[in-house]
Design a protein around this motif. Structure first.
Motif, PDB file in Angstrom:
ATOM      1  N   ILE A  97      40.391  43.816  35.217  1.00  0.00           N
ATOM      2  CA  ILE A  97      39.756  43.679  36.525  1.00  0.00           C
ATOM      3  C   ILE A  97      38.441  42.775  36.204  1.00  0.00           C
ATOM      4  CG2 ILE A  97      38.399  44.743  38.395  1.00  0.00           C
ATOM      5  CD1 ILE A  97      40.110  47.161  37.840  1.00  0.00           C
ATOM      6  N   THR A  99      35.007  41.344  38.083  1.00  0.00           N
ATOM      7  CA  THR A  99      33.899  41.375  39.076  1.00  0.00           C
ATOM      8  C   THR A  99      32.631  40.538  39.313  1.00  0.00           C
ATOM      9  OG1 THR A  99      33.960  43.856  38.286  1.00  0.00           O
ATOM     10  CG2 THR A  99      32.246  43.039  39.820  1.00  0.00           C
ATOM     11  N   ARG A 106      35.711  42.948  43.578  1.00  0.00           N
ATOM     12  CA  ARG A 106      36.659  43.196  42.128  1.00  0.00           C
ATOM     13  C   ARG A 106      38.095  42.716  42.413  1.00  0.00           C
ATOM     14  NH1 ARG A 106      36.790  48.852  40.851  1.00  0.00           N
ATOM     15  NH2 ARG A 106      36.993  48.273  38.633  1.00  0.00           N
ATOM     16  N   LEU A 108      42.091  41.816  40.702  1.00  0.00           N
ATOM     17  CA  LEU A 108      43.152  41.955  39.635  1.00  0.00           C
ATOM     18  C   LEU A 108      43.224  41.051  39.105  1.00  0.00           C
ATOM     19  CD1 LEU A 108      45.393  44.357  41.325  1.00  0.00           C
ATOM     20  CD2 LEU A 108      44.430  44.863  39.439  1.00  0.00           C
ATOM     21  N   ILE A 115      40.343  43.742  45.356  1.00  0.00           N
ATOM     22  CA  ILE A 115      40.709  45.180  45.537  1.00  0.00           C
ATOM     23  C   ILE A 115      39.496  46.113  45.687  1.00  0.00           C
ATOM     24  CG2 ILE A 115      42.519  45.169  43.824  1.00  0.00           C
ATOM     25  CD1 ILE A 115      40.412  46.324  41.680  1.00  0.00           C
TER      26      ILE A 115
END
Length: 139
Positions: A97, A99, A106, A108, A115
């Motif tokens: 993940i 960020t 965030r 994937l 997400i």
């Protein structure tokens, strides 16, 4: 009937054009030419399920090796706030993940999809070509 069709056409045009406001145009990631080669099995080693940061793109790149022959390359500029000077996408300790440092969105790394957070579109992804030895990254 003709009048009804004309009204429908005008309404559809208004709806389609109305969704393309200046706000969306301001948030676009600036285009930067990308075309380079790395060697993920030797010099620029990237284990399966891991990533490296690379220069290039607008704010740098994340090169993620999903499988032995499957690579994903993402722009480090968040699609939500790409023009904020110090905003960059960083990979979390999970390694799967990423960020954004400013808005907290965030994503994937398997497909770049958002997400969590205010970002509604995925990370900008660059094209790749892998021949088993060298990985070419391009846009």
């Amino acid at each position: 009937m003709k009048k009804m069709l004309m009204i429908s056409a005008v309404l559809m045009t208004t709806l389609l054009l109305g969704s393309c406001g200046k706000e969306n145009d301001m948030d676009q990631i600036p285009y930067v030419y990308v075309n380079f080669v790395i060697y993920p099995n030797t010099i620029d080693f990237i284990p399966v399920g891991s990533y490296v940061y690379s220069s290039g793109g607008y704010k740098g790149l994340i090169i993620y090796r999903q499988l032995s022959d499957d690579f994903r390359v993402y722009e480090r500029a968040c699609p939500h706030d790409p023009l904020v000077e110090n905003a960059r996408v960083y990979v979390e300790t999970s390694g799967i993940i990423a960020t954004d440092s400013v808005c907290g969105s965030r994503f994937l790394l398997t497909d770049g999809s958002p997400i969590e957070g205010p970002a509604t579109i995925g990370l900008k992804q660059y094209r790749t070509r892998y021949d088993g030895f060298s990985l070419q990254v391009m846009n």
